[in-house]
Write an enzyme that holds these catalytic residues in place. Structure first.
Site, PDB file in Angstrom:
ATOM      1  N   LYS A 124      53.136  33.193  40.421  1.00 46.99           N
ATOM      2  CA  LYS A 124      51.877  32.841  41.106  1.00 46.99           C
ATOM      3  C   LYS A 124      52.235  31.336  41.249  1.00 46.99           C
ATOM      4  CE  LYS A 124      48.601  36.161  40.759  1.00 46.99           C
ATOM      5  NZ  LYS A 124      47.379  36.830  40.750  1.00 46.99           N
ATOM      6  N   LYS A 206      53.643  46.353  47.544  1.00 46.58           N
ATOM      7  CA  LYS A 206      52.261  47.075  47.280  1.00 46.58           C
ATOM      8  C   LYS A 206      51.292  46.507  48.145  1.00 46.58           C
ATOM      9  CE  LYS A 206      50.079  44.595  43.680  1.00 46.58           C
ATOM     10  NZ  LYS A 206      49.008  44.760  42.734  1.00 46.58           N
ATOM     11  N   LYS A 209      44.865  43.090  47.525  1.00 43.43           N
ATOM     12  CA  LYS A 209      43.518  42.862  48.165  1.00 43.43           C
ATOM     13  C   LYS A 209      43.853  41.520  48.934  1.00 43.43           C
ATOM     14  CE  LYS A 209      40.956  43.206  44.076  1.00 43.43           C
ATOM     15  NZ  LYS A 209      41.692  42.606  43.000  1.00 43.43           N
TER      16      LYS A 209
HETATM   17  P1  ATP Z   1      45.471  40.394  44.179  1.00 41.30           P
HETATM   18  O1  ATP Z   1      45.882  40.968  45.603  1.00 41.30           O
HETATM   19  O2  ATP Z   1      44.249  39.819  43.983  1.00 41.30           O
HETATM   20  O3  ATP Z   1      46.619  40.288  43.362  1.00 41.30           O
HETATM   21  P2  ATP Z   1      45.662  43.259  43.657  1.00 41.30           P
HETATM   22  O4  ATP Z   1      45.139  44.253  44.697  1.00 41.30           O
HETATM   23  O5  ATP Z   1      46.990  43.402  43.372  1.00 41.30           O
HETATM   24  O6  ATP Z   1      44.945  41.813  43.524  1.00 41.30           O
HETATM   25  P3  ATP Z   1      44.577  43.642  40.763  1.00 41.30           P
HETATM   26  O7  ATP Z   1      43.237  42.970  40.751  1.00 41.30           O
HETATM   27  O8  ATP Z   1      45.806  42.692  40.441  1.00 41.30           O
HETATM   28  O9  ATP Z   1      44.717  44.142  42.208  1.00 41.30           O
HETATM   29  O10 ATP Z   1      44.506  44.948  40.214  1.00 41.30           O
HETATM   30  C1  ATP Z   1      43.643  45.765  39.802  1.00 41.30           C
HETATM   31  C2  ATP Z   1      44.024  47.189  39.321  1.00 41.30           C
HETATM   32  O11 ATP Z   1      44.626  47.981  40.576  1.00 41.30           O
HETATM   33  C3  ATP Z   1      45.381  47.034  38.393  1.00 41.30           C
HETATM   34  O12 ATP Z   1      45.238  48.060  37.314  1.00 41.30           O
HETATM   35  C4  ATP Z   1      46.498  47.324  39.368  1.00 41.30           C
HETATM   36  O13 ATP Z   1      47.783  47.876  38.706  1.00 41.30           O
HETATM   37  C5  ATP Z   1      45.832  48.232  40.509  1.00 41.30           C
HETATM   38  N1  ATP Z   1      46.628  48.390  41.765  1.00 41.30           N
HETATM   39  C6  ATP Z   1      46.592  46.833  42.194  1.00 41.30           C
HETATM   40  N2  ATP Z   1      47.554  47.429  43.683  1.00 41.30           N
HETATM   41  C7  ATP Z   1      47.781  48.466  43.562  1.00 41.30           C
HETATM   42  C8  ATP Z   1      48.657  49.458  44.470  1.00 41.30           C
HETATM   43  N3  ATP Z   1      48.948  48.974  45.478  1.00 41.30           N
HETATM   44  N4  ATP Z   1      48.997  50.641  43.854  1.00 41.30           N
HETATM   45  C9  ATP Z   1      48.328  51.252  42.922  1.00 41.30           C
HETATM   46  N5  ATP Z   1      47.649  50.382  42.037  1.00 41.30           N
HETATM   47  C10 ATP Z   1      47.328  49.138  42.360  1.00 41.30           C
END
Ligand code: ATP
Ligand code: LTN
Length: 342
Positions: A124, A206, A209
């Site tokens: 980050k 992956k 969001k």
């Molecule tokens: P950001 O883009 O803000 O980093 P994010 O979409 O990666 O957010 P997080 O808020 O970090 O999501 O994660 C929330 C939960 O969702 C965590 O338990 C994470 O492991 C799960 N998660 C996030 N993205 C994925 C994905 N693409 N596939 C499966 N699980 C996911």
């Protein structure tokens, strides 16, 4: 005798599961299939605590009005996904003051060296070189406090967070050793049916969001037409063969999604779509996803229309969570020699 009683109580006690999600945007299909859907499925078996990690979201810059809105939305999304406030405790992190206080205690138990080794911090800070704030550095200490406050047995987190969980166990072990038994050591929880969903435009990274390309991401509030369109333009390959195989990242991703929703095995899917083109398969995946998400969208719209209900749920969650968290916080404060007000 006392010990036997304690053991019996320990066996009868429902195990505690805790997890949090940051209010950094609308949940994606990845958040849903990889996390929140499992959170819903384990509500009967475990005592579950789920929260919106708004304090953690402060480590990146978000416009204040947007943060407020996203926090409300994230809370409503959890309920819309079927997290049931009668069964689980759902709350907003900053509504429970104990998190900030425990965060400080954890900060003072964390070493500069170990925080410097955290890969999320390194990633980050490379991504936001203009805002390497101290909160980003001590993010894992705040997260350790979240988990230890509730004496969680298990923490469902994705691979990106396992280092933070290890760190939590290290701090808890050190604290218990220095001050006497205070915290339960949490373990990771890895659901049988957890799916890792990849970006539709770059299936080697992956789905997330915060992706800036909306075509890459299915948001759980997307309508059917949008979902079908995004799947139609998903990156695949030139082979036109629906089969799960190394090197076919795009198709593998679509098959993983389809399998996670329909429960069909990858082999069955390959058999069903043998001889058919990607067009048919993409349409089938799109429809399956849209059907799964439709009730969530409807429930979400109802919830967002009833602000009083949402606020009452937030208040109730915060009160119940505070009672539990304050017990552990006071215990920790006493152990380190902070005077409690008499
Ligand atoms: P950001 O883009 O803000 O980093 P994010 O979409 O990666 O957010 P997080 O808020 O970090 O999501 O994660 C929330 C939960 O969702 C965590 O338990 C994470 O492991 C799960 N998660 C996030 N993205 C994925 C994905 N693409 N596939 C499966 N699980 C996911
Ligand atoms: N860092 C997590 C969110 C989070 C969390 C927690 C998860 C904050 N505190 C405690 C589990 C337990 C994330 O970004 N997914």
């Amino acid at each position: 005798m006392a010990n036997e009683n304690e053991n019996a109580q320990e066996t009868a006690r429902k195990k505690i599961i805790l997890s949090g999600i940051q209010p950094t945007g609308t949940f994606t299909l990845g958040n849903y299939l990889g996390a929140v859907r499992n959170w819903r499925q384990i509500q009967n078996e475990y005592q579950c605590y789920y929260f919106i990690a708004d304090l953690h979201s402060m480590t990146i810059h978000i416009d204040p009005a947007k943060r407020r809105q996203q926090t409300r939305e994230a809370f409503a999304l959890l309920l819309a996904c079927g997290i049931d406030t009668e069964k689980s405790l759902v709350f907003v992190q900053s509504h429970v003051h104990a998190h900030a206080e425990m965060g400080w205690i954890m900060d003072c138990c964390s070493q500069f060296g170990e925080l410097s080794r955290m890969t999320q911090f390194k990633d980050k800070s490379a991504k936001h070189p203009d805002n390497i704030n101290a909160g980003l550095f001590t993010y894992p200490s705040l997260m350790a406090g979240d988990i230890l406050l509730y004496q969680a047995d298990y923490v469902p987190v994705g691979a990106d967070q396992t280092q933070h969980l290890e760190f939590t166990r290290d701090i808890a072990t050190r604290f218990n050793h220095t001050y006497g038994e205070t915290f339960r050591l949490p373990e990771g929880y890895f659901p049988k049916a957890g799916a890792r969903v990849m970006s539709l435009q770059d299936p080697t990274s992956k789905m997330s969001k915060s992706d800036t390309n909306p075509k890459a991401t299915i948001y759980i509030l997307d309508d059917e037409e949008t979902i079908l369109r995004k799947f139609k333009s998903a990156v695949t390959d030139s082979e036109a063969e629906v089969v799960y195989r190394e090197g076919k990242d795009g198709v593998n991703n679509l098959m993983t999604i389809y399998s996670a929703i329909t429960g069909e095995s990858l082999d069955d899917i390959a058999r069903d779509f043998a001889g058919k083109g990607y067009g048919d398969f993409k349409e089938a995946v799109g429809h399956a996803v849209a059907d799964e998400l439709q009730p969530i969208r409807d429930h979400y719209a109802e919830l967002m229309n009833d602000r009083q209900y949402l606020e009452a749920q937030m208040r109730d969650g915060a009160e119940r969570a505070s009672r539990i968290a304050n017990k552990t916080l006071n215990k920790a404060k006493k152990k380190v020699g902070l005077l409690l007000p008499q």
